[in-house]
Motif scaffolding. Structure first.
Motif, PDB file in Angstrom:
ATOM      1  N   ALA A   1      -3.401 -10.131  -5.211  1.00  0.00           N
ATOM      2  CA  ALA A   1      -2.748  -9.209  -6.147  1.00  0.00           C
ATOM      3  C   ALA A   1      -1.783  -8.286  -5.414  1.00  0.00           C
ATOM      4  O   ALA A   1      -1.297  -7.311  -5.988  1.00  0.00           O
ATOM      5  N   ASP A   2      -1.490  -8.601  -4.158  1.00  0.00           N
ATOM      6  CA  ASP A   2      -0.542  -7.756  -3.410  1.00  0.00           C
ATOM      7  C   ASP A   2       0.912  -8.026  -3.804  1.00  0.00           C
ATOM      8  O   ASP A   2       1.835  -7.406  -3.273  1.00  0.00           O
ATOM      9  N   THR A   3       1.126  -8.935  -4.774  1.00  0.00           N
ATOM     10  CA  THR A   3       2.461  -9.117  -5.356  1.00  0.00           C
ATOM     11  C   THR A   3       2.749  -8.033  -6.405  1.00  0.00           C
ATOM     12  O   THR A   3       3.868  -7.951  -6.912  1.00  0.00           O
TER      13      THR A   3
ATOM     14  N   GLY B   1      -8.919 -15.478   3.548  1.00  0.00           N
ATOM     15  CA  GLY B   1      -8.911 -16.611   4.472  1.00  0.00           C
ATOM     16  C   GLY B   1      -7.578 -17.265   4.774  1.00  0.00           C
ATOM     17  O   GLY B   1      -7.451 -17.969   5.773  1.00  0.00           O
ATOM     18  N   HIS B   2      -6.547 -17.063   3.947  1.00  0.00           N
ATOM     19  CA  HIS B   2      -5.391 -17.961   4.039  1.00  0.00           C
ATOM     20  C   HIS B   2      -4.550 -17.789   5.319  1.00  0.00           C
ATOM     21  O   HIS B   2      -3.738 -18.655   5.620  1.00  0.00           O
ATOM     22  N   HIS B   3      -4.753 -16.699   6.054  1.00  0.00           N
ATOM     23  CA  HIS B   3      -4.043 -16.563   7.344  1.00  0.00           C
ATOM     24  C   HIS B   3      -4.816 -17.201   8.502  1.00  0.00           C
ATOM     25  O   HIS B   3      -4.285 -17.273   9.609  1.00  0.00           O
TER      26      HIS B   3
ATOM     27  N   GLU C   1      -7.662 -13.714  -2.211  1.00  0.00           N
ATOM     28  CA  GLU C   1      -7.050 -13.425  -0.901  1.00  0.00           C
ATOM     29  C   GLU C   1      -6.808 -11.919  -0.812  1.00  0.00           C
ATOM     30  O   GLU C   1      -7.743 -11.158  -0.769  1.00  0.00           O
ATOM     31  N   GLY C   2      -5.518 -11.476  -0.833  1.00  0.00           N
ATOM     32  CA  GLY C   2      -5.220 -10.060  -0.629  1.00  0.00           C
ATOM     33  C   GLY C   2      -5.086  -9.261  -1.914  1.00  0.00           C
ATOM     34  O   GLY C   2      -5.462  -9.705  -3.012  1.00  0.00           O
ATOM     35  N   GLY C   3      -4.476  -8.076  -1.773  1.00  0.00           N
ATOM     36  CA  GLY C   3      -4.367  -7.120  -2.873  1.00  0.00           C
ATOM     37  C   GLY C   3      -4.974  -5.825  -2.383  1.00  0.00           C
ATOM     38  O   GLY C   3      -6.179  -5.772  -2.133  1.00  0.00           O
TER      39      GLY C   3
ATOM     40  N   VAL D   1      -0.381 -17.964  -4.107  1.00  0.00           N
ATOM     41  CA  VAL D   1       0.432 -16.966  -4.811  1.00  0.00           C
ATOM     42  C   VAL D   1       0.132 -15.540  -4.326  1.00  0.00           C
ATOM     43  O   VAL D   1       0.425 -14.571  -5.026  1.00  0.00           O
ATOM     44  N   ASP D   2      -0.458 -15.443  -3.134  1.00  0.00           N
ATOM     45  CA  ASP D   2      -0.588 -14.138  -2.482  1.00  0.00           C
ATOM     46  C   ASP D   2       0.818 -13.671  -2.087  1.00  0.00           C
ATOM     47  O   ASP D   2       1.740 -14.489  -1.974  1.00  0.00           O
ATOM     48  N   PHE D   3       0.974 -12.372  -1.869  1.00  0.00           N
ATOM     49  CA  PHE D   3       2.281 -11.838  -1.465  1.00  0.00           C
ATOM     50  C   PHE D   3       2.742 -12.420  -0.120  1.00  0.00           C
ATOM     51  O   PHE D   3       3.933 -12.602   0.112  1.00  0.00           O
ATOM     52  N   HIS D   4       1.772 -12.698   0.748  1.00  0.00           N
ATOM     53  CA  HIS D   4       2.101 -13.169   2.098  1.00  0.00           C
ATOM     54  C   HIS D   4       1.987 -14.686   2.200  1.00  0.00           C
ATOM     55  O   HIS D   4       1.199 -15.308   1.496  1.00  0.00           O
ATOM     56  N   HIS D   5       2.736 -15.235   3.123  1.00  0.00           N
ATOM     57  CA  HIS D   5       2.674 -16.675   3.352  1.00  0.00           C
ATOM     58  C   HIS D   5       1.285 -17.100   3.834  1.00  0.00           C
ATOM     59  O   HIS D   5       0.723 -16.483   4.743  1.00  0.00           O
TER      60      HIS D   5
HETATM   61 ZN    ZN Z   1      -1.466 -10.878   1.203  1.00  0.00          ZN
END
Ligand code: ZN
Length: 335
Positions: free
Chosen positions: A279-281, A155-157, A316-318, A190-194
């Protein structure tokens, strides 16, 4: 920890994304969540099926009514298995009610070609948002310190009136909006993306502090948001903190930035916390670019938990599907 899951998430399965003019495999696939659930079944965490529905008043506080109407009107017009992608985007901001033709509206309410709609998408996105709502509701009302909403789609985007980055409704903002009725809220992304959507939803508010650590947007998605000089506006001036990070960021470099972020959250006097976890970091993520390890996610979470705030964690992502389960388990164990 209670983990809220949404059994219908598999009904949303974008067939591909458009990158550099070509169809490429879609990264945001149902196996992501299935892998996480399989890993969680071997832990002490309690998997709970979604029971609640996010109230419309919460959604209308974070998304425009016309955007929500567009999603609820447009999706049911599509036939089974049909996915619609925008082709032309709004050149200039115009009044939302000007546009009537479905594909014009689709372009108006989208900002990329990664985030298509099907006849199931709105229903599935609503359940994902409801999982975040239920997690926040339980943290508030059941005297538990933390809950995890295993949201899919992420959701964060999702902006106040635009979908993008695989996101349709802003799940983290749902939890933050719910908590904001009871006190000061911080969101920590703390997702890889803003987390552009979360930032913009609360950009002019002083009761919700938005903090995001992410890949420098000049290098990575979402490109046009996430710079360090974006600090909030109006009443929200000073209540947004972006910490852009460079390619190859290591555990110790990340940890230093995290401590900076948490210092700001303490100084703000947050009473509730919403963590957007991606977890995409991780070093092996196919679309990431940092060098974080599975083991570090436990330390990251422990450091966040030291705030001792009532907390909702939102997935979020990963996109390294085979490692996603271990990475989520590692993060949750830090709480
Ligand atoms: Zn991401």
């Amino acid at each position: 920890m209670r983990v809220i899951i949404t059994p219908n998430h598999q009904e949303h399965q974008s067939p591909y994304e458009i990158w550099n003019g070509e169809q490429t495999p879609h990264q945001e696939i149902p196996a992501r969540v299935e892998n996480i659930i399989a890993a969680l079944k071997n832990t002490h965490h309690e998997l709970v099926e979604l029971e609640q529905k996010v109230p419309m008043r919460i959604l209308r506080a974070i998304h425009s009514s016309r955007y929500l109407s567009f999603l609820s009107d447009f999706c049911p017009t599509l036939s089974d298995g049909e996915y619609k992608y925008p082709s032309v985007f709004a050149l200039h901001a115009q009044t939302e009610d000007r546009y009537k033709y479905p594909l014009t509206r689709l372009g108006f309410y989208s900002f990329d070609m990664y985030t298509p709609l099907s006849n199931a998408t709105f229903r599935v996105a609503l359940d994902s948002a409801s999982a975040a709502y239920q997690a926040a509701f339980e943290v508030k009302n059941r005297a538990q310190k933390v809950a995890f909403a295993l949201c899919r789609p992420p959701g964060h985007h999702a902006e106040p009136n635009q979908m993008g980055g695989y996101c349709y409704l802003n799940n983290a903002a749902v939890a933050a909006q719910f908590f904001s009725q009871f006190g000061k809220v911080a969101t920590l992304d703390v997702d890889f993306h803003h987390g552009n959507g979360t930032q913009h939803i609360f950009y002019e508010r002083e009761d919700v502090l938005t903090v995001s650590l992410h890949a420098d947007p000049d290098w990575k998605f979402p490109h046009f948001s996430g710079y360090a000089d974006e600090k909030g506006a109006g009443d929200g001036d000073g209540f947004n903190l972006n910490i852009p990070l460079q390619q190859g960021t290591t555990n110790s470099q990340y940890q230093r930035s995290l401590v900076k972020a948490l210092t700001r959250i303490k100084e703000f006097g947050a009473e509730y916390l919403v963590v957007s976890f991606g977890a995409d970091t991780h070093a092996d993520d196919p679309i990431g670019g940092f060098a974080l390890t599975t083991k570090y996610f436990t330390k990251m979470a422990k450091t966040i938990a030291e705030l001792e705030l009532p907390t909702v964690i939102v997935m979020e992502g990963g996109y390294n599907t085979s490692k996603l389960g271990d990475n989520v388990v590692s993060f949750l164990s830090g709480f």
